[in-house]
Design an enzyme around this catalytic site. Structure first.
Site, PDB file in Angstrom:
ATOM      1  N   PRO A  16      16.906  45.491  46.270  1.00 30.23           N
ATOM      2  CG  PRO A  16      16.831  45.887  48.580  1.00 30.23           C
ATOM      3  CD  PRO A  16      15.973  45.855  47.343  1.00 30.23           C
ATOM      4  CD  GLN A  70      18.220  47.162  52.074  1.00 31.50           C
ATOM      5  OE1 GLN A  70      19.108  46.338  51.894  1.00 31.50           O
ATOM      6  NE2 GLN A  70      16.941  46.856  52.019  1.00 31.50           N
ATOM      7  CB  CYS A 100      19.140  40.748  55.845  1.00 25.60           C
ATOM      8  SG  CYS A 100      20.418  39.554  55.424  1.00 25.60           S
ATOM      9  CE  LYS A 139      13.501  43.893  49.749  1.00 28.50           C
ATOM     10  NZ  LYS A 139      14.264  42.791  50.367  1.00 28.50           N
ATOM     11  CG  ASN A 200      10.494  41.533  47.224  1.00 28.38           C
ATOM     12  OD1 ASN A 200      11.109  41.104  48.196  1.00 28.38           O
ATOM     13  ND2 ASN A 200      10.923  41.344  45.995  1.00 28.38           N
ATOM     14  N   GLY A 201       8.470  39.362  46.074  1.00 32.12           N
ATOM     15  CA  GLY A 201       8.606  37.930  46.298  1.00 32.12           C
ATOM     16  C   GLY A 201       8.024  37.113  45.176  1.00 32.12           C
ATOM     17  NE  ARG A 225      14.530  34.880  44.666  1.00 34.21           N
ATOM     18  CZ  ARG A 225      13.724  33.980  45.186  1.00 34.21           C
ATOM     19  NH1 ARG A 225      14.184  32.784  45.466  1.00 34.21           N
ATOM     20  NH2 ARG A 225      12.460  34.280  45.446  1.00 34.21           N
TER      21      ARG A 225
HETATM   22  C1  FMN Z   1      21.578  37.404  46.034  1.00 32.48           C
HETATM   23  C2  FMN Z   1      20.574  38.159  46.862  1.00 32.48           C
HETATM   24  C3  FMN Z   1      20.984  39.234  47.631  1.00 32.48           C
HETATM   25  C4  FMN Z   1      20.052  39.942  48.378  1.00 32.48           C
HETATM   26  N1  FMN Z   1      20.466  41.043  49.072  1.00 32.48           N
HETATM   27  C5  FMN Z   1      19.528  41.811  49.690  1.00 32.48           C
HETATM   28  C6  FMN Z   1      19.898  43.055  50.272  1.00 32.48           C
HETATM   29  O1  FMN Z   1      21.059  43.486  50.236  1.00 32.48           O
HETATM   30  N2  FMN Z   1      18.915  43.788  50.892  1.00 32.48           N
HETATM   31  C7  FMN Z   1      17.607  43.360  50.942  1.00 32.48           C
HETATM   32  O2  FMN Z   1      16.747  44.058  51.494  1.00 32.48           O
HETATM   33  N3  FMN Z   1      17.245  42.198  50.386  1.00 32.48           N
HETATM   34  C8  FMN Z   1      18.160  41.448  49.735  1.00 32.48           C
HETATM   35  N4  FMN Z   1      17.754  40.309  49.100  1.00 32.48           N
HETATM   36  C9  FMN Z   1      16.331  39.963  49.079  1.00 32.48           C
HETATM   37  C10 FMN Z   1      15.662  40.550  47.838  1.00 32.48           C
HETATM   38  O3  FMN Z   1      15.699  41.955  47.862  1.00 32.48           O
HETATM   39  C11 FMN Z   1      14.193  40.091  47.748  1.00 32.48           C
HETATM   40  O4  FMN Z   1      13.506  40.538  48.881  1.00 32.48           O
HETATM   41  C12 FMN Z   1      14.062  38.572  47.659  1.00 32.48           C
HETATM   42  O5  FMN Z   1      14.999  38.019  46.784  1.00 32.48           O
HETATM   43  C13 FMN Z   1      12.642  38.173  47.228  1.00 32.48           C
HETATM   44  O6  FMN Z   1      12.323  38.751  45.990  1.00 32.48           O
HETATM   45  P1  FMN Z   1      12.453  37.913  44.598  1.00 32.48           P
HETATM   46  O7  FMN Z   1      11.591  36.696  44.740  1.00 32.48           O
HETATM   47  O8  FMN Z   1      11.930  38.875  43.554  1.00 32.48           O
HETATM   48  O9  FMN Z   1      13.876  37.554  44.436  1.00 32.48           O
HETATM   49  C14 FMN Z   1      18.683  39.567  48.377  1.00 32.48           C
HETATM   50  C15 FMN Z   1      18.290  38.471  47.617  1.00 32.48           C
HETATM   51  C16 FMN Z   1      19.200  37.789  46.849  1.00 32.48           C
HETATM   52  C17 FMN Z   1      18.720  36.658  46.020  1.00 32.48           C
END
Ligand code: FMN
Length: 347
Positions: A16, A70, A100, A139, A200-201, A225
């Protein structure tokens, strides 16, 4: 991995992301192989008040399925009301955001703030589980800060509450997005879990995805991302999982056409004005690293007619064909793994 009646082996999931995972982007990622997609987070308070823009975020299409909605909030009351409203839009499951880190969410006692109040987190999860007839997942992050990593305790509490799967971003709240995600804590949680764990991450490539599966033992993986401007990552992961061979990176044509596809979907769902406007922040990532990209970007972000935007992109494709013949096009893989200029995030 099972969530209710859903059963997908080693799913590769779109995370998300606020202002990113709207219907257009979810659909695009689905076309490129994402097994499950999530909506942007949706404020329980705003849903409760019937804020139109928020309610619209609940809309999901058949082609996106399986899709999760979510929600986030800081009180049992707002969360059960929001959950009931969300359920009427028939997502395959409902996800609760306990991760968040931002002021506008965690600063108001929701999202990652609940890592500091595990009893309240459990109470919210339990109340939501009892309120709806669809599966509920959550999450979260590994803890509030490095002195209070409590992911295993949180996992057990959420299991007791009836949560059906837990996605874990391997950072604490105080990390925000700094450093590397800690996959060891995800592995530790997985060892203790009786429900599926989604890791995730920092998955930026197909190879990272395989490493995430093997280092954490997770049941599914989630990409955030790494998918922005790069929906190809899903098919690349799937290809590597299936064949053991790394697929060639998408070339400039595929990338330009993905941007066009994204724009079409965006206009379809949001109309010409907003669909076009909201696409503007994505061109930089679709076109990153291509020759003379700043010039084309400048014209793309000024153009108000979306069909003209497509013309600009197509004529840039023709221009790139010339650069390719001169050997001036860098391999996508070369720069997609360079995160020194990571997206500026306000999440
Ligand atoms: C622009 C942006 C918006 C995000 N919005 C949400 C969100 O609405 N809900 C959520 O659970 N995580 C949100 N996240 C976190 C991501 O879901 C994820 O946990 C985080 O980016 C780490 O994963 P990645 O390294 O694959 O990006 C957001 C991340 C980014 C970069």
């Amino acid at each position: 991995m099972k969530i209710g009646t859903l059963d997908i082996e080693r799913p590769v999931i779109l995370a998300p992301m606020e202002d990113v995972t709207d219907r257009a982007f979810r659909q695009l990622c689905k076309r490129h192989g994402a097994d499950i997609v999530y909506t942007e987070f949706i404020s329980a308070e705003a849903l409760r008040r019937g804020v139109e823009k928020t309610v619209r975020k609940l809309q999901v299409d058949a082609v996106e399925r399986p899709v999760a909605v979510q929600i986030f909030g800081s009180t049992v009351e707002s969360m059960i009301e929001a959950a009931a409203v969300a359920e009427t839009y028939s997502p395959d499951f409902l996800d609760i955001n306990f991760g968040c880190p931002t002021k506008k969410v965690a600063g108001k006692g929701a999202g990652a703030a609940l890592l500091k109040e595990p009893e309240k987190m459990q109470a919210i999860a339990e109340a939501v589980v009892n309120r709806v007839g669809i599966p509920v997942t959550a999450k979260t992050r590994i803890g509030w800060d490095h002195d209070s990593i409590n992911i295993v305790d949180v996992l057990h509490r959420l299991e007791d509450a009836g949560i059906m799967a837990l996605a874990i971003h391997g950072r604490t709240r105080s990390d925000m997005y700094k450093g590397r995600a800690n996959w060891n804590w995800i592995a530790e949680a997985r060892r203790h879990a009786t429900i599926p764990v989604i890791a995730n991450g920092d998955i930026w490539s197909a190879e990272d995805a395989i490493a995430m599966f093997s280092q954490t033992g997770a049941d599914g993986i989630m990409i955030g991302r790494g998918s922005i401007g790069n929906p190809f990552i899903f098919s690349q992961v799937k290809h590597l999982m299936k064949t053991g061979i790394v697929a060639p990176p998408p070339d400039y044509r595929e990338r330009i056409h993905a941007a066009i596809e994204h724009l079409r979907l965006s206009v379809q769902y949001k109309g010409e004005k907003y669909g076009n406007l909201e696409m503007r922040r994505h061109y930089a990532t679709y076109l990153k690293g291509l020759p003379k990209v700043s010039q084309v970007r400048n014209s793309l972000v000024r153009e108000e007619n979306w069909e003209h935007v497509i013309e600009i992109l197509l004529s840039y494709e023709a221009e790139c064909a010339g650069y390719a013949r001169e050997g001036r096009i860098k391999e996508y893989a070369e720069y997609i793994n360079d995160h020194s200029d990571k997206l500026v995030l306000n999440y």
